[in-house]
Design a protein around this motif. Structure first.
Motif, PDB file in Angstrom:
ATOM      1  N   ALA A 189      42.027  49.310  48.518  1.00  0.00           N
ATOM      2  CA  ALA A 189      42.918  48.148  48.953  1.00  0.00           C
ATOM      3  C   ALA A 189      43.926  47.637  48.010  1.00  0.00           C
ATOM      4  N   ILE A 190      44.997  47.553  48.486  1.00  0.00           N
ATOM      5  CA  ILE A 190      46.025  46.809  47.313  1.00  0.00           C
ATOM      6  C   ILE A 190      46.505  45.481  48.093  1.00  0.00           C
ATOM      7  N   GLY A 191      46.565  44.586  47.051  1.00  0.00           N
ATOM      8  CA  GLY A 191      46.995  43.125  47.622  1.00  0.00           C
ATOM      9  C   GLY A 191      47.972  42.660  46.457  1.00  0.00           C
ATOM     10  N   GLY A 192      48.518  41.694  46.772  1.00  0.00           N
ATOM     11  CA  GLY A 192      49.473  40.889  45.947  1.00  0.00           C
ATOM     12  C   GLY A 192      49.085  39.513  45.769  1.00  0.00           C
ATOM     13  N   PHE A 193      49.739  38.907  44.624  1.00  0.00           N
ATOM     14  CA  PHE A 193      49.339  37.507  44.295  1.00  0.00           C
ATOM     15  C   PHE A 193      50.510  36.867  43.545  1.00  0.00           C
ATOM     16  N   SER A 194      50.649  35.548  43.993  1.00  0.00           N
ATOM     17  CA  SER A 194      51.975  34.993  43.155  1.00  0.00           C
ATOM     18  C   SER A 194      51.474  33.572  43.336  1.00  0.00           C
ATOM     19  N   ILE A 195      51.160  32.990  41.982  1.00  0.00           N
ATOM     20  CA  ILE A 195      50.870  31.629  41.954  1.00  0.00           C
ATOM     21  C   ILE A 195      52.144  30.707  42.247  1.00  0.00           C
ATOM     22  N   THR A 196      53.263  31.212  42.313  1.00  0.00           N
ATOM     23  CA  THR A 196      54.392  30.531  42.468  1.00  0.00           C
ATOM     24  C   THR A 196      54.687  30.219  43.988  1.00  0.00           C
ATOM     25  N   SER A 197      54.233  31.431  44.695  1.00  0.00           N
ATOM     26  CA  SER A 197      54.388  31.310  45.994  1.00  0.00           C
ATOM     27  C   SER A 197      53.429  30.658  46.637  1.00  0.00           C
ATOM     28  N   LEU A 198      52.117  30.842  46.165  1.00  0.00           N
ATOM     29  CA  LEU A 198      50.862  30.104  46.744  1.00  0.00           C
ATOM     30  C   LEU A 198      51.081  28.595  46.397  1.00  0.00           C
ATOM     31  N   SER A 199      51.637  28.061  45.393  1.00  0.00           N
ATOM     32  CA  SER A 199      52.034  26.924  45.220  1.00  0.00           C
ATOM     33  C   SER A 199      52.930  26.236  46.230  1.00  0.00           C
ATOM     34  N   ARG A 200      53.672  26.909  46.933  1.00  0.00           N
ATOM     35  CA  ARG A 200      54.518  26.296  47.964  1.00  0.00           C
ATOM     36  C   ARG A 200      54.138  26.340  49.288  1.00  0.00           C
ATOM     37  N   SER A 201      53.241  27.466  49.559  1.00  0.00           N
ATOM     38  CA  SER A 201      52.411  27.728  50.744  1.00  0.00           C
ATOM     39  C   SER A 201      51.369  27.102  50.855  1.00  0.00           C
ATOM     40  N   ALA A 202      50.487  27.045  50.205  1.00  0.00           N
ATOM     41  CA  ALA A 202      49.102  26.519  50.060  1.00  0.00           C
ATOM     42  C   ALA A 202      48.781  25.673  48.856  1.00  0.00           C
ATOM     43  N   PRO A 203      49.735  24.487  48.639  1.00  0.00           N
ATOM     44  CA  PRO A 203      49.325  23.819  47.192  1.00  0.00           C
ATOM     45  C   PRO A 203      47.910  23.242  47.232  1.00  0.00           C
ATOM     46  N   ILE A 237      42.003  55.306  38.992  1.00  0.00           N
ATOM     47  CA  ILE A 237      40.939  54.885  38.286  1.00  0.00           C
ATOM     48  C   ILE A 237      40.235  53.913  39.033  1.00  0.00           C
ATOM     49  N   THR A 238      40.813  53.688  40.403  1.00  0.00           N
ATOM     50  CA  THR A 238      39.926  52.620  41.120  1.00  0.00           C
ATOM     51  C   THR A 238      38.699  53.461  42.029  1.00  0.00           C
ATOM     52  N   SER A 239      37.549  52.885  41.964  1.00  0.00           N
ATOM     53  CA  SER A 239      36.436  53.459  42.732  1.00  0.00           C
ATOM     54  C   SER A 239      36.485  53.133  44.039  1.00  0.00           C
ATOM     55  N   PRO A 240      35.935  54.009  45.018  1.00  0.00           N
ATOM     56  CA  PRO A 240      35.959  53.731  46.431  1.00  0.00           C
ATOM     57  C   PRO A 240      35.479  52.348  46.560  1.00  0.00           C
ATOM     58  N   GLY A 241      36.241  51.520  47.531  1.00  0.00           N
ATOM     59  CA  GLY A 241      35.739  49.979  47.713  1.00  0.00           C
ATOM     60  C   GLY A 241      36.540  49.095  46.734  1.00  0.00           C
ATOM     61  N   GLY A 242      37.170  49.570  45.887  1.00  0.00           N
ATOM     62  CA  GLY A 242      37.889  48.918  44.849  1.00  0.00           C
ATOM     63  C   GLY A 242      39.119  48.386  45.368  1.00  0.00           C
ATOM     64  N   ARG A 243      39.459  47.326  44.636  1.00  0.00           N
ATOM     65  CA  ARG A 243      40.683  46.325  44.889  1.00  0.00           C
ATOM     66  C   ARG A 243      41.782  46.337  43.765  1.00  0.00           C
ATOM     67  N   ILE A 244      42.824  46.566  44.361  1.00  0.00           N
ATOM     68  CA  ILE A 244      43.989  46.552  43.171  1.00  0.00           C
ATOM     69  C   ILE A 244      44.854  45.385  43.624  1.00  0.00           C
ATOM     70  N   VAL A 245      45.252  44.529  42.706  1.00  0.00           N
ATOM     71  CA  VAL A 245      45.961  43.137  43.034  1.00  0.00           C
ATOM     72  C   VAL A 245      47.244  43.465  42.055  1.00  0.00           C
ATOM     73  N   ILE A 246      48.224  43.196  42.416  1.00  0.00           N
ATOM     74  CA  ILE A 246      49.604  43.382  41.945  1.00  0.00           C
ATOM     75  C   ILE A 246      49.977  41.911  41.842  1.00  0.00           C
ATOM     76  N   PHE A 247      50.227  41.251  40.410  1.00  0.00           N
ATOM     77  CA  PHE A 247      50.529  39.894  40.412  1.00  0.00           C
ATOM     78  C   PHE A 247      51.862  39.564  39.405  1.00  0.00           C
ATOM     79  N   GLY A 248      52.681  40.454  39.563  1.00  0.00           N
ATOM     80  CA  GLY A 248      53.990  40.380  38.999  1.00  0.00           C
ATOM     81  C   GLY A 248      54.723  41.606  38.771  1.00  0.00           C
ATOM     82  N   ASN A 249      55.773  41.325  37.995  1.00  0.00           N
ATOM     83  CA  ASN A 249      56.802  42.647  37.927  1.00  0.00           C
ATOM     84  C   ASN A 249      57.263  42.406  36.524  1.00  0.00           C
ATOM     85  N   ALA A 250      56.274  42.446  35.369  1.00  0.00           N
ATOM     86  CA  ALA A 250      56.611  42.223  34.101  1.00  0.00           C
ATOM     87  C   ALA A 250      57.796  43.307  33.518  1.00  0.00           C
ATOM     88  N   GLY A 251      57.637  44.602  34.313  1.00  0.00           N
ATOM     89  CA  GLY A 251      58.443  45.422  33.613  1.00  0.00           C
ATOM     90  C   GLY A 251      59.851  45.326  33.998  1.00  0.00           C
TER      91      GLY A 251
END
Length: 301
Positions: A231-245, A198-212
């Motif tokens: 593009a596929i990227g990841g995001f974690s507020i917990t990890s970012l809080s440690r690495s770049a508070p 469902i992502t258009s050309p130039g679109g971005r997918i961000v995975i930010f958890g593993n709720a399943g």
């Protein structure tokens, strides 16, 4: 930094820690609670700009569902006088996550279409309010239960779809056959084939958890991403809080600025005491929660 907690946020990550998902509880016994608002009890050595008695909101590394919590000074931010503490307590985890998901991870620009899985949850509700505050765009949400469609649409989504076998086709029909610019997915890799479809050309997918839950599947081969211009990227507020508070604290300050300026409404469900937290955890675990929950810890607003 120790904080006398007045209000604390309740999050699905607390549920993931309770059920033993890897990486969410660093050790046992574990006290959940990842965000608090209250007053500074004591600032640590060398801490500047924060003093005892000052109203603050903070990310906590666990332990927030308590009368006194410990928080890193770098992740503790003053609360403007015009913002009530219950509102402040609801801003770190979901609203700051939603802001950084859009601005940092997904590089959202005004007018783009955004699809959010689990749109009826806390982050989903925050995104419904932040997209308009950041310039607007088409908002599509998916939910796991058909009975959540109406409430999620009322929260601000243009289109809400229950997840099912024909989800990709339903999304494309909703956006006139075109793909979406941004997909924000907290479900790990379980919906990644749908996301790519469902992502258009130039679109971005961000995975930010593993709720399943469970082990995430491998990512697609590079050729599929290159050929789809996705593009596929990841995001974690917990990890970012440690690495770049400093980035996380800046995001929290921006959220508070938007709230204080009247550009962002933080809709909350208030829980009267810590005794009510297990029932909210069960709602979230069953997929029956709606929006953001905060709990009163002390009789202070």
């Amino acid at each position: 930094m120790s904080i006398d907690v007045a209000w604390a946020g309740i999050n699905f990550m607390d549920v993931m820690a309770r059920r033993g998902d890897p990486g969410y509880a660093p050790a046992w016994p574990y006290v959940p609670g990842l965000e608090v608002a209250g007053t500074v009890r004591e600032a640590g050595p060398g801490v500047g700009g924060l003093v005892a008695g000052q109203r603050v909101v903070a990310f906590t590394p666990g332990g927030g569902l308590a009368e006194v919590a410990i928080a890193p000074a770098a992740l503790t931010v003053p609360v403007p006088a015009e913002i009530p503490l219950p509102t402040a307590a609801g801003t770190p985890m979901v609203f700051t996550s939603a802001l950084l998901l859009l601005t940092d991870a997904a590089r959202f620009t005004p007018g783009e279409s955004v699809l959010v899985h689990s749109a009826g949850g806390g982050v989903g509700g925050a995104l419904a309010r932040l997209v308009p505050a950041l310039g607007g765009g088409t908002l599509i949400g998916t939910v796991g239960r058909p009975d959540k469609v109406d409430a999620t649409r009322r929260s601000g989504y243009d289109v809400v779809l229950p997840r099912g076998a024909e989800l990709a086709e339903a999304v494309r029909a909703a956006v006139g056959g075109n793909g979406v610019d941004v997909v924000l997915d907290p479900m790990g890799t379980s919906l990644l084939d749908v996301d790519l479809a469902i992502t258009s050309p130039g679109g971005r997918i961000v995975i930010f958890g593993n709720a399943g839950g469970g082990a995430p599947a491998p990512l697609p081969e590079a050729g599929r991403l290159i050929g789809g211009n996705v593009a596929i990227g990841g995001f974690s507020i917990t990890s970012l809080s440690r690495s770049a508070p400093q980035r996380v604290a800046a995001g929290l300050r921006r959220v508070l600025d938007l709230v204080g300026a009247g550009r962002l409404d933080v809709a909350l469900t208030r829980v009267g005491s810590l005794a009510g937290v297990p029932a909210v955890h069960q709602l979230l675990a069953d997929g029956r929660g709606n929006g953001k929950y905060v709990v009163r810890v002390a009789d202070v607003d």
